[in-house]
Design an enzyme around this catalytic site. Structure first.
Site, PDB file in Angstrom:
ATOM      1  N   HIS A 225       1.058  -1.298   0.059  1.00  0.00           N
ATOM      2  CA  HIS A 225      -0.242  -0.108   0.091  1.00  0.00           C
ATOM      3  C   HIS A 225       0.914   1.147  -0.029  1.00  0.00           C
ATOM      4  O   HIS A 225       1.913   1.213   0.931  1.00  0.00           O
ATOM      5  CB  HIS A 225      -0.940   0.016   1.242  1.00  0.00           C
ATOM      6  CG  HIS A 225      -2.065   0.981   1.240  1.00  0.00           C
ATOM      7  ND1 HIS A 225      -2.962   1.094   0.553  1.00  0.00           N
ATOM      8  CD2 HIS A 225      -1.995   2.229   1.897  1.00  0.00           C
ATOM      9  CE1 HIS A 225      -3.755   2.088   0.797  1.00  0.00           C
ATOM     10  NE2 HIS A 225      -3.089   2.870   1.612  1.00  0.00           N
ATOM     11  N   TYR A 250      -7.257   9.222  -1.113  1.00  0.00           N
ATOM     12  CA  TYR A 250      -7.481  10.113  -0.065  1.00  0.00           C
ATOM     13  C   TYR A 250      -6.447  11.001   0.304  1.00  0.00           C
ATOM     14  O   TYR A 250      -5.166  10.646  -0.143  1.00  0.00           O
ATOM     15  CB  TYR A 250      -7.685   9.006   1.144  1.00  0.00           C
ATOM     16  CG  TYR A 250      -6.530   8.188   1.478  1.00  0.00           C
ATOM     17  CD1 TYR A 250      -5.439   8.726   2.039  1.00  0.00           C
ATOM     18  CD2 TYR A 250      -6.352   6.992   0.996  1.00  0.00           C
ATOM     19  CE1 TYR A 250      -4.096   7.802   2.398  1.00  0.00           C
ATOM     20  CE2 TYR A 250      -5.442   5.839   1.298  1.00  0.00           C
ATOM     21  CZ  TYR A 250      -4.156   6.574   1.948  1.00  0.00           C
ATOM     22  OH  TYR A 250      -3.125   5.643   2.322  1.00  0.00           O
ATOM     23  N   ASP A 531     -30.401 -19.842  14.576  1.00  0.00           N
ATOM     24  CA  ASP A 531     -31.804 -19.578  14.262  1.00  0.00           C
ATOM     25  C   ASP A 531     -32.173 -20.827  13.364  1.00  0.00           C
ATOM     26  O   ASP A 531     -31.521 -20.652  12.000  1.00  0.00           O
ATOM     27  CB  ASP A 531     -32.315 -18.355  13.769  1.00  0.00           C
ATOM     28  CG  ASP A 531     -33.788 -18.298  13.212  1.00  0.00           C
ATOM     29  OD1 ASP A 531     -34.556 -18.204  14.116  1.00  0.00           O
ATOM     30  OD2 ASP A 531     -33.791 -18.160  12.059  1.00  0.00           O
TER      31      ASP A 531
END
Length: 801
Positions: A225, A250, A531
């Site tokens: 990166h 960014y 569930d």
């Protein structure tokens, strides 16, 4: 170094130091942190340090918000600088779809408690003067975001841990892990051995290597990166961080200069054949060719960057995961925990992550639902480096892409195929993927019988087909055949099986052989951990059927609580059995034409029968609210079972159906989905599932909590919206008389009731039929009301017919 510790944390990055800090904070003062070199010498020291809180789920956002809460006070607590700068953040929108994305995120923020504002391009430029507003339509501004110094933060966390009794052992390399009787018993280092029953693998990019020491797969891929740092050139010190996802970049301020990075389309994995043992405190060589794409894009948004002097291009490996989320929690090896895979968000999440993992270790439960980050969510196929790499590359390269509801990933597909897959292809299936399985979302040739005019507005209609409605109506009016082979199937057997399941289920499941029971497994707070349906196959054998994506979770929960004395055997039989669902008014006539067995057994009963030449276990159960069966057979018979039923249904209007139709059908019946409508944070009484709780059967897990929670303060309510084509997607805010009262859990369109349906938890006083509500869908408040449920066939006559 201590020879005995209550817990050993491996890894001296920001994650490991945060876990050690919080363990000590919670009273575990006998903790040792082992770091192979110096603190921060892995990936932490070269982090860009951005801290953004808003994520796509409440759980992730809560974790990030907890980080900011800690960063505000940590420096004063330990007397050290952390470098926390609460300058706020901007997220730009340069297209209509990006503005819609911001509208949706603004709705999330309301329900998450974040002060996010949508502002104009000019207002954004006022906050971040270097930016050009060419093409910018607007922005989201979150004033409580910021950035932090990675090394200063880590040192402050380590100091906080030391002050509460933890030992920080740097220059201490872990060489092995002790395992006895199937659980962790110790850690071997080059400085000696430590006895312990809890080990936390916070090894960052080394986490996979540490996992292999005990046969635990930690699917992380180091990715190179990059970001650049400029020399100071007059940028205001208090500029917010800024992201321009359309340009993949960014920015943040850095002492009057800028930091700029991003997520390029052609990323570079690193260290695939192993990370050098001396790779400590090191960076990779600058790769300007790979960075050129980001640099070109950045100049569009901040033209003055072209004249700024670049001090350096930082290129460092960061551990990324196949789905872009953290890897946290216990593993299949008791005592061995993971806190890794931070995907370049380690600084944003470290404070909250450490608290979450520490509470999980100390209390035995996480503080909130964390399945999307749970270390056990990855299937066995992630043991393949090539598959993990393909998925991780896709995650990184599409990091800033708009993800529409129903978005399907492409990497590593197809992988897990049902035996009827060839027929699904022949019938024109539009495939989706779930936990590696290829599944039919719908069958596009059915679109001709659908209604294009019902396409939902906006994003809900992006990945949609009229075929969904056609398949829904066929199931209600004639019959539909669904491939449900991907459903997870778990057999629980042994002389102690009945007693065990009665102890962990809230409903009475040890009934007569052939009985099917709907049940939940609860945690100590009464929250719903699992569930599913349970079928008693024999006196000492039960079969649990649960959702495709939840099989690994449920299997882990069951095994965690099963006795280890040999009286209970828990086995995943998913791949052994194909499953087809046949439902609709014509289902009995179709099935009867294939078998000489009588179909007289009732609803919620199971029996064996032959369907043509195929031996099947037929379960009279439904998730769509219609008469029918789930038919299970050995996998090798699956294709013959489909062909037999398909031939028998030719004259009965039988249609092939996909999972999108199932979702619409289940919404009309009010059937819940675990992970959205019901989670470990919700009790059966809150979720409207009290009918499946048997408090009088004796003690079971969660019973004590339920005894105190039979009159909940909030309830899951069924909402119907005034505009049928405005469809909620999840996490939209709900308000009553202008006041925010809840959040949508799931939503969709009901093609039989012809209404837009949404489920949401609201205060119990508002969960009353005809209560007027509003739901914000992409910035627009849509009226609606609470409706009695289920909306379709409330007496259940059709499914019992």
């Amino acid at each position: 170094m201590r020879e005995r510790a209550r817990a050993v944390v491996i890894g001296g990055g920001v994650g490991g130091c945060s876990v050690a800090y919080w363990l000590a904070h919670l009273g575990w003062d006998d903790v040792v942190l082992c770091e192979r070199a110096d603190l921060t010498s892995g990936s932490t020291f070269h982090s860009a340090g951005l801290v953004g809180q808003l994520r796509g789920s409440l759980s992730l956002t809560r974790m990030m918000m907890a980080s900011v809460d800690l960063y505000r006070s940590l420096g004063e607590e330990v007397g050290l600088e952390t470098g926390w700068r609460e300058v706020g953040s901007l997220r730009l929108a340069s297209s209509e779809e990006r503005m819609q994305e911001l509208d949706r995120q603004a709705g999330w923020a309301k329900t998450f408690g974040l002060p996010l504002d949508l502002i104009s391009a000019e207002e954004a430029q006022g906050l971040f003067p270097p930016m050009s507003i060419d093409g910018v339509l607007g922005a989201a501004y979150l004033p409580t975001d910021g950035y932090i110094d990675p090394s200063q933060l880590t040192m402050a966390l380590a100091e906080g841990a030391r002050r509460r009794g933890a030992e920080i052992a740097t220059q201490t390399r872990v060489t092995g892990l002790g395992v006895e009787r199937g659980r962790i018993v110790g850690v071997e280092t080059d400085k000696g051995s430590i006895e312990t029953e809890v080990v936390v693998n916070a090894g960052g990019m080394f986490a996979a290597e540490l996992g292999r020491l005990v046969g635990v797969n930690v699917p992380v891929i180091p990715m190179a990166h990059e970001y650049l740092i400029t020399r100071p050139h007059g940028v205001p010190l208090d500029v917010p961080t800024m992201r321009d996802p359309s340009l993949l970049v960014y920015f943040r301020g850095e002492s009057g200069g800028l930091v700029m990075g991003g997520y390029e389309r052609h990323p570079a994995p690193w260290g695939l054949d192993g990370i050098p043992p001396d790779f400590n405190g090191k960076l990779l060589a600058e790769d300007w060719n790979r960075f050129e794409e980001l640099m070109t894009n950045a100049l569009v948004r901040v033209p003055e960057l072209g004249d700024a002097e670049v001090i350096r291009l930082v290129n460092g490996p960061e551990a990324f995961t196949p789905d872009g989320e953290f890897i946290l929690g216990p593993t299949e090896l008791p005592g061995f925990w993971v806190a890794s895979g931070f995907c370049a968000h380690g600084l944003a999440g470290a404070g909250g992550m450490g608290k979450l993992v520490a509470e999980w270790i100390v209390d035995g439960l996480p503080g909130f639902d964390v399945w999307e980050m749970d270390s056990r969510r990855f299937g066995a196929h992630y043991a393949s480096r090539d598959y993990t790499l393909a998925r991780t590359l896709e995650t990184y390269s599409t990091y800033y892409d708009v993800k529409y509801p129903g978005h399907e990933r492409e990497a590593g597909r197809p992988l897990c195929l049902s035996p009827v897959y060839p027929r699904l292809v022949e019938l024109g299936a539009a495939f989706g993927e779930k936990s590696g399985w290829e599944r039919a979302n719908w069958f596009e040739p059915n679109a001709a019988a659908g209604d294009e005019a019902l396409r939902p507005r906006g994003w809900a209609g992006r990945l949609w087909s009229p075929a969904i409605g056609a398949e829904h109506r066929a199931c209600r009016e004639s019959a539909a055949l669904f491939d449900e082979t991907s459903f997870a199937k778990i057999d629980v057997s042994g002389e102690g099986a009945a007693t065990f399941l009665e102890r962990v289920c809230d409903n009475r499941v040890a009934r007569e052989v052939g009985q099917i029971t709907y049940a939940s497994m609860l945690n100590a707070r009464g929250g719903i951990e699992c569930d599913f349906t349970v079928t008693r196959l024999a006196e000492d054998r039960f079969r649990i059927v649960t959702g495709t994506a939840f099989g690994r979770h449920d299997l882990a929960w069951i095994r965690q609580h099963a006795p280890d004395d040999g009286t209970v055997l828990v086995e995943d039989v998913t791949s052994k059995l194909a499953c087809l669902g046949l439902w609709g008014p014509a289902a009995r006539e179709i099935l009867q034409a294939t078998t000489t067995d009588e179909l007289t057994f009732g609803y919620m009963r199971a029996r064996e029968l032959a369907v043509g030449p195929v031996p099947c276990l037929a379960l009279r159960v439904t998730y769509v609210g219609e008469l029918g069966w789930e038919l299970y057979c050995p996998t090798e018979f699956g294709l013959a079972l489909w062909d037999t039923l398909w031939e028998a249904g030719r004259g009965q209007g039988l249609v092939a159906g996909g999972y999108k139709a199932i979702d619409s059908l289940r919404l009309e019946k009010g059937y819940r989905v675990w992970g959205t409508d019901i989670t470990p944070d919700d009790t059966p009484y809150e979720a409207g599932l009290g009918f499946a709780v048997k408090l009088d059967k004796g003690d079971f897990m969660g019973r004590e909590a339920l005894l105190e929670a039979q009159e909940p303060e909030r309830r899951l309510a069924c909402l119907v919206l005034s505009d049928p084509r405005s469809v909620a997607l999840g996490s939209e805010p709900v308000r009553v008389d202008g006041d925010l009262v809840g959040r949508v859990t799931s939503g969709g369109y009901g093609y039989t009731v012809e209404r837009s349906i949404a489920y949401a938890y609201v205060p119990a006083g508002y969960a009353q039929p005809e209560q007027k509500v509003e739901v914000e869908i992409f910035g627009e408040w849509v009226g609606g009301e609470v409706a009695p449920e289920p909306l379709f066939d409330p007496a259940g006559e059709r499914l019992r017919g």
